[in-house]
Design a protein around this motif. Structure first.
Motif, PDB file in Angstrom:
ATOM      1  N   ILE A 182    -116.219 -45.003  21.117  1.00  0.00           N
ATOM      2  CA  ILE A 182    -116.588 -44.467  22.431  1.00  0.00           C
ATOM      3  C   ILE A 182    -116.477 -45.551  23.502  1.00  0.00           C
ATOM      4  O   ILE A 182    -116.011 -45.293  24.611  1.00  0.00           O
ATOM      5  CB  ILE A 182    -118.035 -43.907  22.374  1.00  0.00           C
ATOM      6  CG1 ILE A 182    -118.049 -42.621  21.543  1.00  0.00           C
ATOM      7  CG2 ILE A 182    -118.593 -43.669  23.771  1.00  0.00           C
ATOM      8  CD1 ILE A 182    -119.451 -42.105  21.260  1.00  0.00           C
ATOM      9  N   VAL A 183    -116.917 -46.753  23.137  1.00  0.00           N
ATOM     10  CA  VAL A 183    -116.850 -47.861  24.091  1.00  0.00           C
ATOM     11  C   VAL A 183    -115.397 -48.291  24.295  1.00  0.00           C
ATOM     12  O   VAL A 183    -114.960 -48.515  25.433  1.00  0.00           O
ATOM     13  CB  VAL A 183    -117.712 -49.045  23.612  1.00  0.00           C
ATOM     14  CG1 VAL A 183    -117.496 -50.268  24.488  1.00  0.00           C
ATOM     15  CG2 VAL A 183    -119.187 -48.643  23.612  1.00  0.00           C
ATOM     16  N   GLN A 186    -113.509 -46.332  26.790  1.00  0.00           N
ATOM     17  CA  GLN A 186    -113.835 -46.612  28.188  1.00  0.00           C
ATOM     18  C   GLN A 186    -113.260 -47.943  28.656  1.00  0.00           C
ATOM     19  O   GLN A 186    -112.886 -48.099  29.820  1.00  0.00           O
ATOM     20  CB  GLN A 186    -115.364 -46.553  28.388  1.00  0.00           C
ATOM     21  CG  GLN A 186    -115.875 -45.130  28.189  1.00  0.00           C
ATOM     22  CD  GLN A 186    -117.399 -45.032  28.150  1.00  0.00           C
ATOM     23  OE1 GLN A 186    -118.043 -44.907  29.180  1.00  0.00           O
ATOM     24  NE2 GLN A 186    -117.972 -45.111  26.970  1.00  0.00           N
ATOM     25  N   GLU A 189    -109.704 -47.206  29.406  1.00  0.00           N
ATOM     26  CA  GLU A 189    -109.594 -46.496  30.688  1.00  0.00           C
ATOM     27  C   GLU A 189    -109.622 -47.476  31.861  1.00  0.00           C
ATOM     28  O   GLU A 189    -108.844 -47.338  32.812  1.00  0.00           O
ATOM     29  CB  GLU A 189    -110.733 -45.472  30.832  1.00  0.00           C
ATOM     30  CG  GLU A 189    -110.417 -44.129  30.180  1.00  0.00           C
ATOM     31  CD  GLU A 189    -111.647 -43.226  30.074  1.00  0.00           C
ATOM     32  OE1 GLU A 189    -112.614 -43.446  30.841  1.00  0.00           O
ATOM     33  OE2 GLU A 189    -111.639 -42.321  29.215  1.00  0.00           O
ATOM     34  N   HIS A 193    -106.579 -47.481  34.391  1.00  0.00           N
ATOM     35  CA  HIS A 193    -106.833 -46.770  35.647  1.00  0.00           C
ATOM     36  C   HIS A 193    -106.115 -47.417  36.826  1.00  0.00           C
ATOM     37  O   HIS A 193    -106.132 -48.620  36.994  1.00  0.00           O
ATOM     38  CB  HIS A 193    -108.344 -46.708  35.913  1.00  0.00           C
ATOM     39  CG  HIS A 193    -108.687 -46.357  37.316  1.00  0.00           C
ATOM     40  ND1 HIS A 193    -109.455 -47.160  38.114  1.00  0.00           N
ATOM     41  CD2 HIS A 193    -108.354 -45.302  38.057  1.00  0.00           C
ATOM     42  CE1 HIS A 193    -109.599 -46.607  39.293  1.00  0.00           C
ATOM     43  NE2 HIS A 193    -108.928 -45.480  39.301  1.00  0.00           N
TER      44      HIS A 193
ATOM     45  N   ASP B 155    -122.124 -41.548  26.594  1.00  0.00           N
ATOM     46  CA  ASP B 155    -121.021 -42.485  26.359  1.00  0.00           C
ATOM     47  C   ASP B 155    -121.037 -43.612  27.380  1.00  0.00           C
ATOM     48  O   ASP B 155    -120.851 -44.787  27.039  1.00  0.00           O
ATOM     49  CB  ASP B 155    -119.668 -41.749  26.438  1.00  0.00           C
ATOM     50  CG  ASP B 155    -119.483 -40.774  25.290  1.00  0.00           C
ATOM     51  OD1 ASP B 155    -120.395 -40.683  24.439  1.00  0.00           O
ATOM     52  OD2 ASP B 155    -118.435 -40.100  25.246  1.00  0.00           O
ATOM     53  N   PHE B 159    -121.411 -47.765  26.985  1.00  0.00           N
ATOM     54  CA  PHE B 159    -120.493 -48.706  27.633  1.00  0.00           C
ATOM     55  C   PHE B 159    -121.268 -49.722  28.479  1.00  0.00           C
ATOM     56  O   PHE B 159    -120.997 -50.926  28.442  1.00  0.00           O
ATOM     57  CB  PHE B 159    -119.497 -47.922  28.479  1.00  0.00           C
ATOM     58  CG  PHE B 159    -118.585 -48.759  29.328  1.00  0.00           C
ATOM     59  CD1 PHE B 159    -117.523 -49.442  28.757  1.00  0.00           C
ATOM     60  CD2 PHE B 159    -118.786 -48.848  30.694  1.00  0.00           C
ATOM     61  CE1 PHE B 159    -116.670 -50.206  29.540  1.00  0.00           C
ATOM     62  CE2 PHE B 159    -117.940 -49.617  31.486  1.00  0.00           C
ATOM     63  CZ  PHE B 159    -116.881 -50.301  30.911  1.00  0.00           C
TER      64      PHE B 159
END
Lengths: 193, 193
Positions: A182-183, A186, A189, A193, B155, B159
DNA sequence: GGTTATATTGAATGCTCATTCAAGTAATAT
DNA sequence: ATATTACTTGAATGAGCATTCAATATAACC
């Protein structure tokens, strides 16, 4: 003219490294190191000067290995950015494995850096070497158009280092199998981005 | 019927906490704790059972404090997201300060968790409490439209925890004054994107 | 004010540690 | 072969540690 050294220095360093990595510096005793290196106390002291001397050389051994692993990712991957992603994925996989040792450098900094300038200096040097490789990779990625032109490679590398350190801590907390993924999602991303 | 306790337990815990925080568990000796708590060895042992017992209570004391500080940010801020931002900024400011102690819980996990189940359990509990608060805050932020609806608060909280841990490590590495700010900027971007 | 239960004291205990060193050992150079 | 040099051995050393405990002190209750 003189008797030659019997042991292989790298083999000893690897065994000592694993012992320090498993237990931390303070909780590793000379008898522990005698067991794992198969060297007697006297030999340890004549070859490395002290427990701290052995530890410092161990830290260097670990750091050189880490940087060459990262370079290997760049050599093995199709692009700089995918190399960095694979490197991060490797760290996340360790998070999910039963290996709860984290990173020897990070562990050592938290345990000792504020009380031992030599450890602080050596550890910072090794971390900087990793960060430098990341900067180089991100610059290449940007030159290839793989990374957005409005990113600052140096800044992004710092951000990645902080996330890597955080993942190293996470590895020590018995995370859910999915938490690290999950980390990672991110972090990637933020990269894209 | 009996003699009463002379010392203030919270005061002792705060002094012990600072000693452990400055030195780490292994490098804190009972004589050190005798100095900082003004308790004799016998009193420490009768009140806390052992060095480890005192340490565990110290960890709890620290964790409760941390959570209530975070709650204070929520109370003092105009919105949940700005509270989280202020909380992160507080951590970054400590990074830039001369206080190189990092976070007692993170330090303790790296030093001891793999060898001490009680510490592992207590530390994980305290970290979870912080994470839970972050989740609540992010959910509120989302309900208010302050946080994008396509984010997952749980989530995102994970993070943020990883980034907080990373910043705690960074605090120990003698970072440039600006490095922490550079990282904070990118964490906030991930939050707002 | 005497009794009792509990807190405090700090020296003593026994252990483990990092480090040293004198004695033994082996490889090279002559 | 022998001499020389340097490595290896592991018991000894001395310091510091976590913990205990017998002696002492004191607060609350009768």
């Amino acid at each position: 003219m003189a008797r030659t050294i019997e042991f292989d220095r790298n083999e000893v360093l690897e065994n000592a490294m694993n012992t320090f990595w498993n237990n931390g510096y303070s909780m590793t005793s000379i008898p522990n190191l005698v067991d794992s290196t198969k060297l007697n106390p006297g030999s340890i002291y004549s070859a490395f000067k002290s427990k701290e001397g052995l530890f410092l050389e161990t830290l260097e051994f670990y750091g050189l290995n880490s940087v060459s692993q990262l370079k290997q990712y760049f050599d093995d991957s199709s692009s700089p950015l995918s190399a960095i992603e694979a490197f991060l994925k490797g760290i996340v996989d360790k998070c999910k494995s039963t290996d709860k040792r984290g990173c020897l450098i990070v562990n050592s900094i938290l345990e000792m850096a504020s009380h031992n300038d030599a450890v602080q200096a050596k550890a910072n040097l090794q971390l900087q070497a990793v960060e430098d490789e990341l900067v180089k990779g991100l610059q290449q990625a940007q030159a290839m158009g793989e990374l957005s032109a409005d990113k600052n490679p140096a800044d992004l590398a710092k951000f990645l280092m902080v996330n890597i350190w955080g993942l190293r801590v996470m590895a020590k907390t018995n995370p859910d199998a999915q938490s690290a993924d999950i980390v990672l999602k991110q972090i990637l991303e933020a990269l894209h981005h």
